[in-house]
Write a protein that holds these residues in place. Structure first.
Motif, mmCIF file in Angstrom:
data_model
loop_
_atom_site.group_PDB
_atom_site.id
_atom_site.type_symbol
_atom_site.label_atom_id
_atom_site.label_comp_id
_atom_site.label_asym_id
_atom_site.label_seq_id
_atom_site.Cartn_x
_atom_site.Cartn_y
_atom_site.Cartn_z
ATOM 1 N N VAL A 169 0.859 -1.186 0.000
ATOM 2 C CA VAL A 169 0.000 0.000 0.000
ATOM 3 C C VAL A 169 0.903 1.248 0.000
ATOM 4 O O VAL A 169 2.054 1.179 0.443
ATOM 5 N N ASN A 170 0.387 2.384 -0.482
ATOM 6 C CA ASN A 170 1.167 3.645 -0.491
ATOM 7 C C ASN A 170 1.624 4.043 0.908
ATOM 8 O O ASN A 170 0.854 3.920 1.860
ATOM 9 N N GLY A 188 6.520 2.446 3.184
ATOM 10 C CA GLY A 188 7.982 2.415 3.261
ATOM 11 C C GLY A 188 8.592 1.526 2.191
ATOM 12 O O GLY A 188 9.729 1.069 2.326
ATOM 13 N N THR A 237 9.554 2.215 -1.047
ATOM 14 C CA THR A 237 10.701 2.797 -1.741
ATOM 15 C C THR A 237 11.940 2.789 -0.843
ATOM 16 O O THR A 237 13.034 2.403 -1.269
ATOM 17 N N THR A 283 7.677 -2.680 8.458
ATOM 18 C CA THR A 283 8.437 -1.452 8.707
ATOM 19 C C THR A 283 7.890 -0.677 9.908
ATOM 20 O O THR A 283 6.832 -0.997 10.442
ATOM 21 N N GLY A 293 11.721 -3.186 9.750
ATOM 22 C CA GLY A 293 12.269 -1.834 9.659
ATOM 23 C C GLY A 293 12.205 -1.162 11.023
ATOM 24 O O GLY A 293 11.156 -1.089 11.641
ATOM 25 N N LEU A 294 13.380 -0.717 11.489
ATOM 26 C CA LEU A 294 13.448 -0.093 12.813
ATOM 27 C C LEU A 294 13.889 1.357 12.718
ATOM 28 O O LEU A 294 14.425 1.912 13.673
HETATM 29 P P1 GDP Z 1 6.263 4.198 -0.033
HETATM 30 O O1 GDP Z 1 5.167 5.140 -0.408
HETATM 31 O O2 GDP Z 1 5.726 2.896 0.424
HETATM 32 O O3 GDP Z 1 7.305 4.039 -1.084
HETATM 33 O O4 GDP Z 1 6.937 4.823 1.275
HETATM 34 P P2 GDP Z 1 8.344 5.546 1.476
HETATM 35 O O5 GDP Z 1 9.459 4.590 1.255
HETATM 36 O O6 GDP Z 1 8.358 6.807 0.710
HETATM 37 O O7 GDP Z 1 8.296 5.813 3.050
HETATM 38 C C1 GDP Z 1 7.303 6.598 3.665
HETATM 39 C C2 GDP Z 1 7.909 7.222 4.925
HETATM 40 O O8 GDP Z 1 8.149 6.199 5.903
HETATM 41 C C3 GDP Z 1 9.236 7.904 4.692
HETATM 42 O O9 GDP Z 1 9.263 9.094 5.437
HETATM 43 C C4 GDP Z 1 10.252 6.902 5.240
HETATM 44 O O10 GDP Z 1 11.439 7.515 5.684
HETATM 45 C C5 GDP Z 1 9.479 6.290 6.389
HETATM 46 N N1 GDP Z 1 9.950 4.956 6.795
HETATM 47 C C6 GDP Z 1 10.162 3.868 6.027
HETATM 48 N N2 GDP Z 1 10.567 2.817 6.773
HETATM 49 C C7 GDP Z 1 10.613 3.248 8.057
HETATM 50 C C8 GDP Z 1 10.947 2.620 9.327
HETATM 51 O O11 GDP Z 1 11.279 1.438 9.443
HETATM 52 N N3 GDP Z 1 10.847 3.422 10.432
HETATM 53 C C9 GDP Z 1 10.467 4.735 10.354
HETATM 54 N N4 GDP Z 1 10.398 5.421 11.488
HETATM 55 N N5 GDP Z 1 10.147 5.328 9.209
HETATM 56 C C10 GDP Z 1 10.224 4.615 8.071
#
Ligand code: GDP
Length: 300
Positions: A107-108, A111, A113, A252, A278-279
């Protein structure tokens, strides 16, 4: 690494509620069991898993198998580990398939990407050559972003023009990765809501098209799930699994104030391997899922 994990997970609701249990209830009694039950339910472990676990502990307590609260804690640890046993299967890339094709879905905003970037680095560090396919054909910016990221990190990114057909991007990518001899191909897909039937069907098509180039592929359908989503994560996984047969999970955002219990709920209902958790946002924050380290980080 275990200490760091304990520190990161310490703020999660599950760790906070379980961690304080035995100072609140030093005695072995019904109140202690009630408190464990509340902790598990409020941290998203889910009612079925919690009911099972409490039933087992209560039965043993009534049979006077526990000398004290400490003994119950040991039993709780063993039960939590057992719940995670079916999903503690790390992803193994041993060169049997070349390229080893990973289709990532989710889902959008979960995390996805970020996770692909972290995985790409990890695989490179392990000595694998890899190619990324920019399959997020809905957002031109996403393709651009991935290309820039690829240039910076020395990763080949294959993409098509805007509004390209996602299945055709995947098809080209598997062909290109095969002919150029890459070890691993990570194919991204656009984030989509599990309730959007047309988009879910498209995932099935992407999968079938990949199999046309290499009938053993994809070798992993990796679904990224946001650990803060709670019980809705189960609905998401159910829909994605039906559409594309998910073979591995990344959970994540288990850092910060995440509840953490959803990992147990997912394990119980689906038994699909949890490959990574994901931490945090740094590359090293994507960890191979280790059930012992995870459970020990949650318990006092
Ligand atoms: P996508 O839309 O699924 O591609 O999501 P993104 O990769 O752009 O991530 C969305 C947000 O979640 C970003 O601000 C990331 O930095 C954050 N994020 C991703 N993984 C983690 C995680 O394990 N912990 C935290 N705190 N933030 C995360």
């Amino acid at each position: 690494a275990r200490e760091a994990m304990k520190e990161t997970l310490a703020t999660s609701l599950l760790a906070r509620s379980l961690g304080g249990l035995f100072s609140r209830h030093p005695k072995l009694d019904e109140d202690l069991l009630d408190d464990i039950e509340t902790a598990l339910i409020s941290a998203d472990v889910g009612v079925p898993a919690t009911t099972d676990l409490l039933g087992k502990l209560r039965k043993r307590m009534n049979a006077r198998e526990f000398a004290d609260a400490r003994a119950l804690l040991i039993a709780l640890r063993i039960e939590l580990l057992a719940m995670l046993a079916p999903v503690a299967k790390p992803l193994v890339i041993d060169g049997t398939h070349k390229p080893f094709t990973i289709l990532t879905v989710g889902v959008n905003g979960v995390g996805k990407t970020t996770t692909i970037g972290k995985l790409a680095r990890r695989f490179q560090e392990d000595g694998h050559s890899l190619m990324l396919a920019a399959g997020d054909t809905f957002r031109a910016a996403a393709v651009e972003q991935l290309k820039i990221w690829g240039e910076r990190n020395n990763v080949v990114v294959i993409a098509q023009g805007q509004n390209a057909d996602a299945a055709s991007v995947a098809f080209d990518a598997v062909q290109a990765a095969t002919s150029r001899g890459f070890d691993i191909l990570i194919a991204d897909t656009a984030g989509r809501l599990h309730t959007q039937a047309g988009l879910m069907a498209e995932l099935g098509k992407i999968r079938r098209v990949i199999a046309k180039v290499d009938e053993s592929a994809p070798h992993e359908v990796l679904m990224v799930i946001d650990g803060t989503t709670g019980q809705n994560a189960l609905n998401q996984l159910r829909a994605f699994h039906q559409a594309v047969t998910v073979t591995g999970l990344v959970v994540t955002k288990l850092d910060g104030t995440a509840k953490g219990g959803v990992v147990f709920a997912l394990a119980r209902e689906f038994a699909i391997p949890i490959r990574y958790i994901g931490l945090g946002e740094k590359p090293e924050d994507l960890r191979i899922f280790d059930r012992e380290a995870f459970v020990d980080a949650l318990l006092p």
